[in-house]
Design a protein around this motif. Sequence first.
Motif, PDB file in Angstrom:
ATOM      1  N   ASN A 139      27.792 -88.635 -48.426  1.00 26.26           N
ATOM      2  CA  ASN A 139      27.749 -88.914 -46.992  1.00 26.26           C
ATOM      3  C   ASN A 139      27.469 -87.632 -46.200  1.00 26.26           C
ATOM      4  OD1 ASN A 139      30.212 -87.515 -46.682  1.00 26.26           O
ATOM      5  ND2 ASN A 139      31.424 -89.374 -46.930  1.00 26.26           N
ATOM      6  N   VAL A 140      27.379 -87.777 -44.887  1.00 27.81           N
ATOM      7  CA  VAL A 140      27.007 -86.658 -44.021  1.00 27.81           C
ATOM      8  C   VAL A 140      28.015 -85.518 -44.139  1.00 27.81           C
ATOM      9  CG1 VAL A 140      26.758 -85.951 -41.606  1.00 27.81           C
ATOM     10  CG2 VAL A 140      25.697 -88.073 -42.390  1.00 27.81           C
ATOM     11  N   LYS A 141      29.303 -85.835 -44.149  1.00 20.72           N
ATOM     12  CA  LYS A 141      30.331 -84.795 -44.247  1.00 20.72           C
ATOM     13  C   LYS A 141      30.190 -84.006 -45.543  1.00 20.72           C
ATOM     14  CE  LYS A 141      35.343 -84.100 -44.072  1.00 20.72           C
ATOM     15  NZ  LYS A 141      36.660 -84.768 -43.902  1.00 20.72           N
ATOM     16  N   GLU A 142      29.974 -84.703 -46.644  1.00 20.42           N
ATOM     17  CA  GLU A 142      29.833 -84.033 -47.943  1.00 20.42           C
ATOM     18  C   GLU A 142      28.566 -83.179 -47.985  1.00 20.42           C
ATOM     19  OE1 GLU A 142      32.049 -87.494 -50.655  1.00 20.42           O
ATOM     20  OE2 GLU A 142      29.900 -87.611 -50.193  1.00 20.42           O
ATOM     21  N   ASP A 153      30.258 -88.996 -39.669  1.00 19.38           N
ATOM     22  CA  ASP A 153      30.158 -88.187 -40.885  1.00 19.38           C
ATOM     23  C   ASP A 153      30.388 -88.985 -42.173  1.00 19.38           C
ATOM     24  OD1 ASP A 153      32.850 -88.598 -40.614  1.00 19.38           O
ATOM     25  OD2 ASP A 153      33.419 -86.479 -40.724  1.00 19.38           O
ATOM     26  N   ASN A 154      30.769 -90.244 -42.030  1.00 19.09           N
ATOM     27  CA  ASN A 154      30.930 -91.070 -43.235  1.00 19.09           C
ATOM     28  C   ASN A 154      29.663 -91.862 -43.572  1.00 19.09           C
ATOM     29  OD1 ASN A 154      31.092 -92.716 -41.008  1.00 19.09           O
ATOM     30  ND2 ASN A 154      32.657 -94.082 -41.870  1.00 19.09           N
ATOM     31  N   VAL A 155      28.618 -91.693 -42.758  1.00 17.78           N
ATOM     32  CA  VAL A 155      27.344 -92.367 -43.035  1.00 17.78           C
ATOM     33  C   VAL A 155      26.755 -91.813 -44.332  1.00 17.78           C
ATOM     34  CG1 VAL A 155      24.956 -92.674 -42.262  1.00 17.78           C
ATOM     35  CG2 VAL A 155      26.833 -92.870 -40.621  1.00 17.78           C
ATOM     36  N   VAL A 156      26.349 -92.689 -45.218  1.00 17.03           N
ATOM     37  CA  VAL A 156      25.803 -92.279 -46.519  1.00 17.03           C
ATOM     38  C   VAL A 156      24.300 -92.039 -46.403  1.00 17.03           C
ATOM     39  CG1 VAL A 156      25.448 -92.977 -48.917  1.00 17.03           C
ATOM     40  CG2 VAL A 156      27.593 -93.534 -47.756  1.00 17.03           C
ATOM     41  N   ALA A 166      25.880 -77.923 -47.983  1.00 19.37           N
ATOM     42  CA  ALA A 166      24.844 -77.044 -47.440  1.00 19.37           C
ATOM     43  C   ALA A 166      25.441 -75.727 -46.962  1.00 19.37           C
ATOM     44  CB  ALA A 166      24.109 -77.748 -46.300  1.00 19.37           C
ATOM     45  N   LYS A 167      26.563 -75.804 -46.271  1.00 18.61           N
ATOM     46  CA  LYS A 167      27.219 -74.574 -45.799  1.00 18.61           C
ATOM     47  C   LYS A 167      27.605 -73.680 -46.975  1.00 18.61           C
ATOM     48  CE  LYS A 167      29.282 -76.370 -41.519  1.00 18.61           C
ATOM     49  NZ  LYS A 167      30.558 -76.697 -40.841  1.00 18.61           N
ATOM     50  N   LYS A 168      28.189 -74.284 -47.994  1.00 15.48           N
ATOM     51  CA  LYS A 168      28.634 -73.523 -49.163  1.00 15.48           C
ATOM     52  C   LYS A 168      27.463 -72.829 -49.854  1.00 15.48           C
ATOM     53  CE  LYS A 168      31.013 -74.071 -53.610  1.00 15.48           C
ATOM     54  NZ  LYS A 168      31.641 -75.041 -54.547  1.00 15.48           N
ATOM     55  N   ARG A 169      26.392 -73.570 -50.090  1.00 14.65           N
ATOM     56  CA  ARG A 169      25.249 -72.991 -50.816  1.00 14.65           C
ATOM     57  C   ARG A 169      24.536 -71.908 -50.008  1.00 14.65           C
ATOM     58  NH1 ARG A 169      22.036 -77.712 -54.059  1.00 14.65           N
ATOM     59  NH2 ARG A 169      20.369 -76.187 -53.682  1.00 14.65           N
TER      60      ARG A 169
END
Length: 280
Positions: A2-5, A45-48, A10-13
């Motif tokens: 989902n959007v949150k994940e 943010d829960n949208v897949v 993306a931030k981590k990488r």
Amino acid sequence: MNVKEALLLAKKRLKQCEIESYALDAKLILKKVTTLSEVELYTKDNVVLTQEQQKLFFYDLEQREQQKPMAYITGICEFMGLPFEVQEGVLIPRADTETLVETVLNYHKREHFTKIIDICTGTGCIAISLAKYGNLTLCGTDISNIALETAQKNAQKNHVFIEWLQSDLLESVPEQHFDAIVSNPPYIATKEIPTLIKSVKDFEPHLALDGGENGLYFYQKIVAQGKKYLKQGGWIFFEIGYQQATAVCNILKQNGFVNLMVYQDLAGLDRVIAAQKIKP
């Protein structure tokens, strides 16, 4: 995913790649892929992500990890508060160049320019901003077809009319007299290009960066050609590299220009030169 994940990943990488703007870039990539607004990235943010969105997300993320500029990934860049389309093969507008536009607009208040030519126009950001904010007649030239196609789209996007000409500087421009010439030409010395940051040297067009052996080639050519295109008392405005003020001023003085002024950007570095064609 989902959007949150996706946002967290993306931030981590990007942070692992030591990209300082990792948080902002992650959001921009997700906004492009999902077409969600910045607020919706958090409220939905829960949208897949669909399979196609996920594929595009990983592609754009990998491109950014390789230091590809965000403007080329999103295809858009802001300049002087206006939106500009950007594509590979065309130089990305810089905030420093706003100093050039602001300087020309300040002189316009006093000199009342009517017709200006922008040489090495690229995305058209300088010409379009001048037309938009100064109510001026503009002509823009570039040697690059890709640049002129991009500039034309940007003029339409910003609702201004500009005459675009494919020309190696002024060589193909019909002889006429302009109130002012403005240019942000290539000004990086050839030997310095390999030392530039990866996002510039590996992705931005060298045609728009390489100013010849000492970085002054295009200033010399534009000044020499420009004298016959400027009306008596007309002005020339250049963006310069922060260490080039003395050298470019000397070129202008040697060609009979007067009333030279050097202006600094927001960082306090020399960025713009204005000079006047001497009146008879």
